[in-house]
Design a protein around this motif. Structure first.
Motif, PDB file in Angstrom:
ATOM      1  N   LEU A   5      38.587  -9.937  46.616  1.00  0.00           N
ATOM      2  CA  LEU A   5      39.939  -9.445  46.365  1.00  0.00           C
ATOM      3  C   LEU A   5      40.332  -8.397  47.403  1.00  0.00           C
ATOM      4  O   LEU A   5      41.469  -8.351  47.861  1.00  0.00           O
ATOM      5  N   LEU A   6      39.366  -7.537  47.778  1.00  0.00           N
ATOM      6  CA  LEU A   6      39.648  -6.492  48.765  1.00  0.00           C
ATOM      7  C   LEU A   6      39.884  -7.071  50.160  1.00  0.00           C
ATOM      8  O   LEU A   6      40.599  -6.486  50.962  1.00  0.00           O
ATOM      9  N   ALA A   7      39.274  -8.227  50.448  1.00  0.00           N
ATOM     10  CA  ALA A   7      39.435  -8.860  51.757  1.00  0.00           C
ATOM     11  C   ALA A   7      40.577  -9.877  51.764  1.00  0.00           C
ATOM     12  O   ALA A   7      40.787 -10.558  52.754  1.00  0.00           O
ATOM     13  N   SER A   8      41.307  -9.974  50.691  1.00  0.00           N
ATOM     14  CA  SER A   8      42.384 -10.957  50.558  1.00  0.00           C
ATOM     15  C   SER A   8      43.522 -10.686  51.541  1.00  0.00           C
ATOM     16  O   SER A   8      43.883  -9.531  51.779  1.00  0.00           O
ATOM     17  N   PRO A   9      44.123 -11.747  52.087  1.00  0.00           N
ATOM     18  CA  PRO A   9      45.287 -11.568  52.967  1.00  0.00           C
ATOM     19  C   PRO A   9      46.464 -10.895  52.248  1.00  0.00           C
ATOM     20  O   PRO A   9      47.293 -10.251  52.896  1.00  0.00           O
ATOM     21  N   ILE A  10      46.534 -11.006  50.950  1.00  0.00           N
ATOM     22  CA  ILE A  10      47.611 -10.370  50.182  1.00  0.00           C
ATOM     23  C   ILE A  10      47.526  -8.849  50.314  1.00  0.00           C
ATOM     24  O   ILE A  10      48.544  -8.159  50.299  1.00  0.00           O
ATOM     25  N   ASP A  66      33.790   2.615  62.324  1.00  0.00           N
ATOM     26  CA  ASP A  66      34.325   2.240  61.004  1.00  0.00           C
ATOM     27  C   ASP A  66      33.241   2.541  59.974  1.00  0.00           C
ATOM     28  O   ASP A  66      32.282   1.794  59.831  1.00  0.00           O
ATOM     29  N   VAL A  67      33.376   3.668  59.280  1.00  0.00           N
ATOM     30  CA  VAL A  67      32.387   4.091  58.284  1.00  0.00           C
ATOM     31  C   VAL A  67      32.769   3.510  56.936  1.00  0.00           C
ATOM     32  O   VAL A  67      33.912   3.642  56.494  1.00  0.00           O
ATOM     33  N   GLY A  68      31.823   2.859  56.278  1.00  0.00           N
ATOM     34  CA  GLY A  68      32.099   2.229  54.988  1.00  0.00           C
ATOM     35  C   GLY A  68      32.896   0.947  55.166  1.00  0.00           C
ATOM     36  O   GLY A  68      33.848   0.695  54.441  1.00  0.00           O
ATOM     37  N   CYS A  69      32.496   0.147  56.134  1.00  0.00           N
ATOM     38  CA  CYS A  69      33.286  -1.031  56.531  1.00  0.00           C
ATOM     39  C   CYS A  69      33.335  -2.137  55.481  1.00  0.00           C
ATOM     40  O   CYS A  69      34.266  -2.940  55.492  1.00  0.00           O
ATOM     41  N   ALA A  70      32.357  -2.201  54.585  1.00  0.00           N
ATOM     42  CA  ALA A  70      32.317  -3.225  53.522  1.00  0.00           C
ATOM     43  C   ALA A  70      32.454  -4.624  54.106  1.00  0.00           C
ATOM     44  O   ALA A  70      31.645  -5.029  54.914  1.00  0.00           O
ATOM     45  N   MET A  71      33.502  -5.364  53.717  1.00  0.00           N
ATOM     46  CA  MET A  71      33.651  -6.749  54.166  1.00  0.00           C
ATOM     47  C   MET A  71      34.478  -6.872  55.442  1.00  0.00           C
ATOM     48  O   MET A  71      34.804  -7.968  55.867  1.00  0.00           O
ATOM     49  N   GLY A  72      34.832  -5.780  56.068  1.00  0.00           N
ATOM     50  CA  GLY A  72      35.490  -5.813  57.364  1.00  0.00           C
ATOM     51  C   GLY A  72      36.995  -5.949  57.347  1.00  0.00           C
ATOM     52  O   GLY A  72      37.584  -6.415  58.317  1.00  0.00           O
ATOM     53  N   PHE A  73      37.637  -5.521  56.264  1.00  0.00           N
ATOM     54  CA  PHE A  73      39.095  -5.625  56.184  1.00  0.00           C
ATOM     55  C   PHE A  73      39.766  -4.879  57.332  1.00  0.00           C
ATOM     56  O   PHE A  73      40.730  -5.364  57.926  1.00  0.00           O
TER      57      PHE A  73
END
Length: 89
Positions: A13-18, A41-48
């Motif tokens: 959901l966080l990486a969603s184009p929306i 980029d600190v805390g990059c997670a899924m790369g949004f």
């Protein structure tokens, strides 16, 4: 004590184009990032934000992504070497 882990589906959901409708990386960071820069980029997670930043810095720039935030504000070099990181755009 068990660690609390965010469910995997929340990451998608966080990486969603929306999400770009509400948090557009180009609008948020475009004024601060220029071609050829090195960006952390600190805390990059899924790369949004990581992938758009890579496009902003271009082929001569570099994006360094750290998934985990350091436990200490200024870690020793030996501690930094023990933590895995991604050093590619």
């Amino acid at each position: 004590m068990a660690e609390k882990v965010c469910p995997v589906w929340v990451g998608y959901l966080l990486a969603s184009p929306i999400r770009k409708l509400f948090q557009n990386p180009q609008k948020i960071l475009g004024h601060y990032i220029e071609k050829g820069m090195k960006v952390l980029d600190v805390g990059c997670a899924m790369g949004f934000f990581s992938l758009p930043i890579a496009r902003m810095v271009g082929p001569n720039g570099k994006v360094i992504c750290r998934k985990k935030i350091f436990k200490y504000a200024f870690p020793s070099p030996s501690r930094m070497l023990l933590q895995p990181s991604i050093d590619h755009r």
